[in-house]
Structure formats: structure tokens, C-alpha cells
Design an enzyme around this catalytic site. Structure first.
Site, PDB file in Angstrom:
ATOM      1  N   ASP A   1       0.655   1.669  -8.116  1.00  0.00           N
ATOM      2  CA  ASP A   1      -1.010   2.371  -7.230  1.00  0.00           C
ATOM      3  C   ASP A   1      -2.566   0.924  -8.213  1.00  0.00           C
ATOM      4  O   ASP A   1      -2.530   0.585  -7.431  1.00  0.00           O
ATOM      5  CB  ASP A   1      -0.958   3.539  -7.273  1.00  0.00           C
ATOM      6  CG  ASP A   1      -0.299   4.278  -6.544  1.00  0.00           C
ATOM      7  OD1 ASP A   1      -0.125   4.147  -5.179  1.00  0.00           O
ATOM      8  OD2 ASP A   1       0.655   5.141  -6.909  1.00  0.00           O
TER       9      ASP A   1
ATOM     10  N   ASP B   1      -6.366   1.020  -3.727  1.00  0.00           N
ATOM     11  CA  ASP B   1      -5.351   0.841  -2.484  1.00  0.00           C
ATOM     12  C   ASP B   1      -5.478   2.388  -2.504  1.00  0.00           C
ATOM     13  O   ASP B   1      -5.428   3.260  -3.617  1.00  0.00           O
ATOM     14  CB  ASP B   1      -4.376   1.149  -3.386  1.00  0.00           C
ATOM     15  CG  ASP B   1      -2.731   1.215  -3.056  1.00  0.00           C
ATOM     16  OD1 ASP B   1      -2.842   1.138  -1.902  1.00  0.00           O
ATOM     17  OD2 ASP B   1      -1.932   1.378  -3.373  1.00  0.00           O
TER      18      ASP B   1
ATOM     19  N   GLU C   1      -7.576  -1.591   1.027  1.00  0.00           N
ATOM     20  CA  GLU C   1      -6.214  -1.765   1.689  1.00  0.00           C
ATOM     21  C   GLU C   1      -6.868  -1.230   2.944  1.00  0.00           C
ATOM     22  O   GLU C   1      -7.106   0.363   2.430  1.00  0.00           O
ATOM     23  CB  GLU C   1      -4.857  -1.691   0.792  1.00  0.00           C
ATOM     24  CG  GLU C   1      -4.193  -2.289   2.135  1.00  0.00           C
ATOM     25  CD  GLU C   1      -2.749  -2.420   1.228  1.00  0.00           C
ATOM     26  OE1 GLU C   1      -1.734  -1.475   1.651  1.00  0.00           O
ATOM     27  OE2 GLU C   1      -2.463  -2.373  -0.582  1.00  0.00           O
TER      28      GLU C   1
END
Length: 173
Positions: free
Chosen positions: A138, A7, A66
Site C-alpha cells: 500500500d 492509496d 488514486e
């Protein structure tokens, strides 16, 4: 198969590592690379080095990251894109295949709702991986990316196996 999920963030980049054994998803590790502010070039180096160290430590077979979404603040979006680029570069330099997933795809795969909030993602990651607590946001998002990749890879493998089974001497059976 071992999957590393990322991420990306210019200040905090989450990572999550899972093993896929048959239908089981097994937690290996997760955490965050924190850059503590400062010039962007220095933060990019911290992300690049951090991802390289994670890859060397956990030796994943595949990686997933992502995608960056377009923010209302173009400068913030550009910084996020550069941080993501550093993470992708580290993965590519390590020889890992990299697959991209949107936040919508991750939420849909993990929660079943593409409009879920961060808390829901964290709770479902905890449930899917049978963790004793909810990971930091996160890290939970990164584990969600890894779980999404495991789900998508499993579906593709099943489709390929079904296709191969329906073939006989190069023809549909």
C-alpha cells in the site's frame, strides 16, 4: 516541490511523500494508516486524522490520490469510496491541491505497463527512488501515485515553458 501520494483503503490507506528537485525524485517517507476494522464511521475518522497528521508532519506542497475503481462488490466499492472521501477531505481541509490518477495511469507512469501487477509496481518504486528494499504494497502504491504526479507535473511545466518561449508580445514567435 514536496508531493504526498495516497492509496486509499477502508482498512489500510497507504501514503508516500517524495521531494522533486529538478529531475530527481527523493524519498522522504511512506507508510500505512491501519484502521483495524470496526464501524465504518470510526475507520473514516482514523483516516481523516491520520492524513491530517501526515500533512502536518511532512508539509507537502501538493497531493495526489488514486481513483476508486468499480468493484464487483458494490458494498466494498462504496466503503472504499467513503475512505477515499475522508482522505480527500483531509487534504482539502489542509489547503492542498488534490489531483486524481487511475491505477492504470500510475502503473503506466511507474512501470511503463498499465497492466503491471503490485509486485512490479513495488520493484519499480524501489528502483525510481533508490530504496534499499521494496516498500509495503500500500505504501509502494502511494509512492507510485506521488511519482506519477511528479511525472505529469513535470510534463505540464515543460509544455507551459515551451509555450511561453514561443510567445513574443502575445503572439506566436
Amino acid at each position: 516541490m514536496r508531493i504526498l501520494g495516497i492509496d486509499p483503503g477502508s482498512r489500510t490507506t497507504g501514503f508516500g511523500v517524495i521531494d522533486v528537485v529538478g529531475q530527481n525524485r527523493i524519498y522522504v517517507a511512506s507508510g500505512c494508516i491501519k484502521t483495524q476494522g470496526g464501524p465504518l464511521a470510526g475507520r473514516i475518522k482514523i483516516i481523516l486524522d491520520g492524513i491530517a497528521q501526515i500533512v502536518a508532519t511532512y508539509k507537502p506542497d501538493e497531493s495526489a490520490i488514486e481513483q476508486v475503481f468499480v468493484n464487483v462488490n458494490p458494498a466494498a466499492t462504496l466503503m472504499l469510496g467513503q475512505a477515499r472521501g475522508a482522505a480527500v477531505a483531509a487534504l482539502v481541509l489542509a489547503g492542498l491541491p488534490v489531483t486524481d490518477y487511475t491505477a492504470l495511469q500510475v502503473k503506466q507512469a511507474v512501470v511503463g505497463n498499465g497492466h503491471a501487477d503490485k509486485e512490479q509496481v513495488g520493484l519499480m518504486v524501489q528502483r525510481h527512488l533508490r530504496l534499499s528494499g521494496v516498500p509495503q504494497a500500500d505504501a509502494a502504491d502511494a509512492l507510485g501515485v506521488a511519482l506519477t504526479h511528479a511525472q505529469h507535473q513535470g510534463g505540464a511545466a515543460k509544455q507551459l515553458a515551451a509555450y511561453r518561449m514561443s510567445m513574443k508580445r502575445g503572439r506566436m514567435a
